[in-house]
Write a protein that holds these residues in place. Structure first.
Motif, PDB file in Angstrom:
ATOM      1  N   ASN A 166      67.285  63.995-127.829  1.00  0.00           N
ATOM      2  CA  ASN A 166      66.000  64.662-127.585  1.00  0.00           C
ATOM      3  C   ASN A 166      65.104  63.836-126.680  1.00  0.00           C
ATOM      4  O   ASN A 166      64.271  64.394-125.942  1.00  0.00           O
ATOM      5  CB  ASN A 166      65.284  64.930-128.911  1.00  0.00           C
ATOM      6  CG  ASN A 166      65.933  66.037-129.713  1.00  0.00           C
ATOM      7  OD1 ASN A 166      66.646  66.881-129.174  1.00  0.00           O
ATOM      8  ND2 ASN A 166      65.704  66.034-131.022  1.00  0.00           N
ATOM      9  N   GLU A 167      65.288  62.517-126.711  1.00  0.00           N
ATOM     10  CA  GLU A 167      64.497  61.618-125.869  1.00  0.00           C
ATOM     11  C   GLU A 167      65.213  61.283-124.560  1.00  0.00           C
ATOM     12  O   GLU A 167      64.818  60.355-123.856  1.00  0.00           O
ATOM     13  CB  GLU A 167      64.180  60.334-126.640  1.00  0.00           C
ATOM     14  CG  GLU A 167      63.303  60.529-127.862  1.00  0.00           C
ATOM     15  CD  GLU A 167      61.888  60.957-127.526  1.00  0.00           C
ATOM     16  OE1 GLU A 167      61.436  60.648-126.393  1.00  0.00           O
ATOM     17  OE2 GLU A 167      61.243  61.608-128.365  1.00  0.00           O
ATOM     18  N   LYS A 168      66.269  62.049-124.250  1.00  0.00           N
ATOM     19  CA  LYS A 168      66.980  61.945-122.966  1.00  0.00           C
ATOM     20  C   LYS A 168      67.696  60.616-122.783  1.00  0.00           C
ATOM     21  O   LYS A 168      67.795  60.090-121.669  1.00  0.00           O
ATOM     22  CB  LYS A 168      66.029  62.195-121.789  1.00  0.00           C
ATOM     23  CG  LYS A 168      65.176  63.438-121.919  1.00  0.00           C
ATOM     24  CD  LYS A 168      66.014  64.697-122.071  1.00  0.00           C
ATOM     25  CE  LYS A 168      65.140  65.946-122.163  1.00  0.00           C
ATOM     26  NZ  LYS A 168      65.936  67.181-122.469  1.00  0.00           N
ATOM     27  N   PHE A 169      68.241  60.072-123.855  1.00  0.00           N
ATOM     28  CA  PHE A 169      69.043  58.858-123.764  1.00  0.00           C
ATOM     29  C   PHE A 169      70.495  59.204-123.448  1.00  0.00           C
ATOM     30  O   PHE A 169      70.973  60.307-123.744  1.00  0.00           O
ATOM     31  CB  PHE A 169      68.982  58.071-125.074  1.00  0.00           C
ATOM     32  CG  PHE A 169      67.821  57.126-125.163  1.00  0.00           C
ATOM     33  CD1 PHE A 169      68.015  55.752-125.084  1.00  0.00           C
ATOM     34  CD2 PHE A 169      66.534  57.610-125.329  1.00  0.00           C
ATOM     35  CE1 PHE A 169      66.947  54.882-125.164  1.00  0.00           C
ATOM     36  CE2 PHE A 169      65.461  56.741-125.410  1.00  0.00           C
ATOM     37  CZ  PHE A 169      65.668  55.373-125.323  1.00  0.00           C
ATOM     38  N   ASN A 170      71.176  58.249-122.839  1.00  0.00           N
ATOM     39  CA  ASN A 170      72.624  58.321-122.676  1.00  0.00           C
ATOM     40  C   ASN A 170      73.242  57.723-123.938  1.00  0.00           C
ATOM     41  O   ASN A 170      73.161  56.510-124.150  1.00  0.00           O
ATOM     42  CB  ASN A 170      73.075  57.531-121.448  1.00  0.00           C
ATOM     43  CG  ASN A 170      72.331  57.950-120.193  1.00  0.00           C
ATOM     44  OD1 ASN A 170      72.205  59.134-119.912  1.00  0.00           O
ATOM     45  ND2 ASN A 170      71.821  56.971-119.447  1.00  0.00           N
ATOM     46  N   VAL A 171      73.843  58.558-124.773  1.00  0.00           N
ATOM     47  CA  VAL A 171      74.264  58.134-126.097  1.00  0.00           C
ATOM     48  C   VAL A 171      75.771  57.878-126.123  1.00  0.00           C
ATOM     49  O   VAL A 171      76.569  58.775-125.865  1.00  0.00           O
ATOM     50  CB  VAL A 171      73.895  59.191-127.158  1.00  0.00           C
ATOM     51  CG1 VAL A 171      74.301  58.707-128.553  1.00  0.00           C
ATOM     52  CG2 VAL A 171      72.404  59.498-127.115  1.00  0.00           C
ATOM     53  N   TYR A 172      76.132  56.646-126.446  1.00  0.00           N
ATOM     54  CA  TYR A 172      77.527  56.248-126.626  1.00  0.00           C
ATOM     55  C   TYR A 172      77.774  56.135-128.126  1.00  0.00           C
ATOM     56  O   TYR A 172      76.961  55.545-128.845  1.00  0.00           O
ATOM     57  CB  TYR A 172      77.797  54.914-125.946  1.00  0.00           C
ATOM     58  CG  TYR A 172      77.684  54.959-124.437  1.00  0.00           C
ATOM     59  CD1 TYR A 172      78.818  54.981-123.627  1.00  0.00           C
ATOM     60  CD2 TYR A 172      76.437  54.986-123.819  1.00  0.00           C
ATOM     61  CE1 TYR A 172      78.713  55.032-122.242  1.00  0.00           C
ATOM     62  CE2 TYR A 172      76.321  55.042-122.430  1.00  0.00           C
ATOM     63  CZ  TYR A 172      77.463  55.062-121.659  1.00  0.00           C
ATOM     64  OH  TYR A 172      77.360  55.116-120.284  1.00  0.00           O
ATOM     65  N   VAL A 173      78.879  56.705-128.605  1.00  0.00           N
ATOM     66  CA  VAL A 173      79.095  56.773-130.050  1.00  0.00           C
ATOM     67  C   VAL A 173      80.429  56.150-130.438  1.00  0.00           C
ATOM     68  O   VAL A 173      81.406  56.185-129.682  1.00  0.00           O
ATOM     69  CB  VAL A 173      79.050  58.230-130.557  1.00  0.00           C
ATOM     70  CG1 VAL A 173      77.689  58.858-130.294  1.00  0.00           C
ATOM     71  CG2 VAL A 173      80.165  59.084-129.938  1.00  0.00           C
ATOM     72  N   PHE A 174      80.426  55.578-131.650  1.00  0.00           N
ATOM     73  CA  PHE A 174      81.661  55.038-132.223  1.00  0.00           C
ATOM     74  C   PHE A 174      81.611  55.188-133.724  1.00  0.00           C
ATOM     75  O   PHE A 174      80.567  54.999-134.357  1.00  0.00           O
ATOM     76  CB  PHE A 174      81.852  53.567-131.879  1.00  0.00           C
ATOM     77  CG  PHE A 174      83.081  52.970-132.522  1.00  0.00           C
ATOM     78  CD1 PHE A 174      84.333  53.171-131.966  1.00  0.00           C
ATOM     79  CD2 PHE A 174      82.985  52.266-133.724  1.00  0.00           C
ATOM     80  CE1 PHE A 174      85.475  52.668-132.579  1.00  0.00           C
ATOM     81  CE2 PHE A 174      84.118  51.759-134.336  1.00  0.00           C
ATOM     82  CZ  PHE A 174      85.367  51.958-133.760  1.00  0.00           C
ATOM     83  N   ASP A 175      82.761  55.519-134.297  1.00  0.00           N
ATOM     84  CA  ASP A 175      82.934  55.558-135.745  1.00  0.00           C
ATOM     85  C   ASP A 175      84.386  55.184-136.037  1.00  0.00           C
ATOM     86  O   ASP A 175      85.279  55.481-135.219  1.00  0.00           O
ATOM     87  CB  ASP A 175      82.624  56.961-136.288  1.00  0.00           C
ATOM     88  CG  ASP A 175      82.471  56.994-137.800  1.00  0.00           C
ATOM     89  OD1 ASP A 175      81.330  57.061-138.282  1.00  0.00           O
ATOM     90  OD2 ASP A 175      83.504  56.951-138.513  1.00  0.00           O
ATOM     91  N   VAL A 176      84.630  54.541-137.167  1.00  0.00           N
ATOM     92  CA  VAL A 176      85.997  54.172-137.507  1.00  0.00           C
ATOM     93  C   VAL A 176      86.880  55.399-137.713  1.00  0.00           C
ATOM     94  O   VAL A 176      88.099  55.331-137.586  1.00  0.00           O
ATOM     95  CB  VAL A 176      86.042  53.283-138.774  1.00  0.00           C
ATOM     96  CG1 VAL A 176      85.395  51.928-138.501  1.00  0.00           C
ATOM     97  CG2 VAL A 176      85.363  53.976-139.954  1.00  0.00           C
ATOM     98  N   ASP A 177      86.250  56.528-138.002  1.00  0.00           N
ATOM     99  CA  ASP A 177      86.966  57.792-138.158  1.00  0.00           C
ATOM    100  C   ASP A 177      87.012  58.497-136.800  1.00  0.00           C
ATOM    101  O   ASP A 177      86.027  59.099-136.367  1.00  0.00           O
ATOM    102  CB  ASP A 177      86.265  58.661-139.196  1.00  0.00           C
ATOM    103  CG  ASP A 177      86.988  59.978-139.468  1.00  0.00           C
ATOM    104  OD1 ASP A 177      87.957  60.293-138.742  1.00  0.00           O
ATOM    105  OD2 ASP A 177      86.561  60.692-140.394  1.00  0.00           O
ATOM    106  N   SER A 178      88.137  58.424-136.126  1.00  0.00           N
ATOM    107  CA  SER A 178      88.251  59.020-134.791  1.00  0.00           C
ATOM    108  C   SER A 178      88.062  60.533-134.827  1.00  0.00           C
ATOM    109  O   SER A 178      87.574  61.127-133.853  1.00  0.00           O
ATOM    110  CB  SER A 178      89.603  58.671-134.171  1.00  0.00           C
ATOM    111  OG  SER A 178      90.666  59.149-134.976  1.00  0.00           O
ATOM    112  N   ASN A 179      88.434  61.162-135.926  1.00  0.00           N
ATOM    113  CA  ASN A 179      88.220  62.606-136.047  1.00  0.00           C
ATOM    114  C   ASN A 179      86.734  62.940-136.040  1.00  0.00           C
ATOM    115  O   ASN A 179      86.317  63.963-135.469  1.00  0.00           O
ATOM    116  CB  ASN A 179      88.866  63.140-137.328  1.00  0.00           C
ATOM    117  CG  ASN A 179      90.376  63.109-137.287  1.00  0.00           C
ATOM    118  OD1 ASN A 179      90.974  63.247-136.217  1.00  0.00           O
ATOM    119  ND2 ASN A 179      91.004  62.920-138.433  1.00  0.00           N
TER     120      ASN A 179
END
Length: 267
Positions: A166-179
């Motif tokens: 919503n604040e126009k960030f470039n969001v990179y995501v990671f979680d141990v659960d690839s699904n």
């Protein structure tokens, strides 16, 4: 709130005061000032009742007292009911409470009896910890501070990534659960972070996992800011010192204040 223990809350009061100072330093807003800005609400002499709940795992030692400290620290009137559960609710209402705070193993909520608004801790915690990063000022090493890394895509991390988007960030995501990563990537315009294929370092990092050492050296810049409601802390003391990392972390009060502002009346 079963993940919290009395040990987690042992230094909560000092941690809240220190984090409020750090948030002001990073964003130029005090914690309550930042909540006023993002929610567009303000307290209006509401009386806050804290009801101990015995369901599930039972009452966490010093939990209610920590909530009362938060309420009073920010200038609000509050009390802990002598009774628990339904009797506690009855007591709160008969004593004129406007807002109820209560938690069991599955949910911690704020409910404004005056206007009907209700807020869930996981959502409000994700939002406020994300907003701290959104408003943090970039220094000489933070020129690309529209990039943010989100570690942990659960019930706190997801509201956080929505806030960043919503604040126009470039969001990179990671979680141990690839699904879970694939699910999130199919729903939101985010980038999957892969430290091996495309290593990248970040000035702003949001961490919401229940695991230690989730933040590796490869993602850090000098003077990085880590905003994390996660317990235990996901970054080592050695990395904090080496990269002069500023860490916003406190177990209960920051999220609680966010909940209260979420249910106050609009200004």
């Amino acid at each position: 709130m079963a993940l919290l223990t009395p040990e987690d809350l042992a230094n909560m009061t000092d941690a809240l005061v220190e984090n409020d100072r750090l948030i002001t330093e990073l964003t130029t807003y005090s914690l309550d000032g930042l909540c006023r800005k993002i929610y567009g609400t303000a307290p209006a002499k509401e009386k806050v009742a804290i009801i101990p709940i015995t369901a599930g795992g039972g009452i966490i030692g010093s939990f209610s007292e920590s909530l009362l400290f938060t309420v009073q620290h920010f200038g609000m009137d509050g009390f802990i009911t002598e009774n628990t559960d339904v009797a506690g609710w009855y007591e709160a209402v008969t004593k004129g409470a406007d807002i109820i705070l209560m938690a069991d193993d599955l949910a911690y909520i704020a409910h404004n009896l005056r206007n009907g608004k209700i807020a869930h801790n996981q959502i409000c915690t994700g939002r406020i910890y994300a907003e701290i990063l959104c408003h943090a000022k970039g220094g000489k090493d933070g020129g690309d501070d529209k990039d943010v890394l989100v570690l942990g895509l659960g019930k706190v991390g997801t509201p956080a990534l929505e806030t960043f988007l919503n604040e126009k960030f470039n969001v990179y995501v990671f979680d141990v659960d690839s699904n879970r990563v694939n699910e999130i990537a199919s729903q939101y315009p985010v980038f999957k972070y892969d430290s091996e294929k495309e290593p990248k370092s970040f000035f702003k990092i949001f961490e919401a996992t229940p695991c230690p050492d989730t933040i590796s050296e490869s993602v850090l810049k000098q003077n990085s800011i880590v905003s994390t409601p996660g317990i235990p802390l996901g970054i080592s003391d050695e990395l904090i010192e080496k990269y002069n990392v500023r860490v916003v972390q406190e177990p209960l009060g920051i999220g609680t204040l966010s909940m209260l502002y979420a249910v106050f009346d609009e200004k």
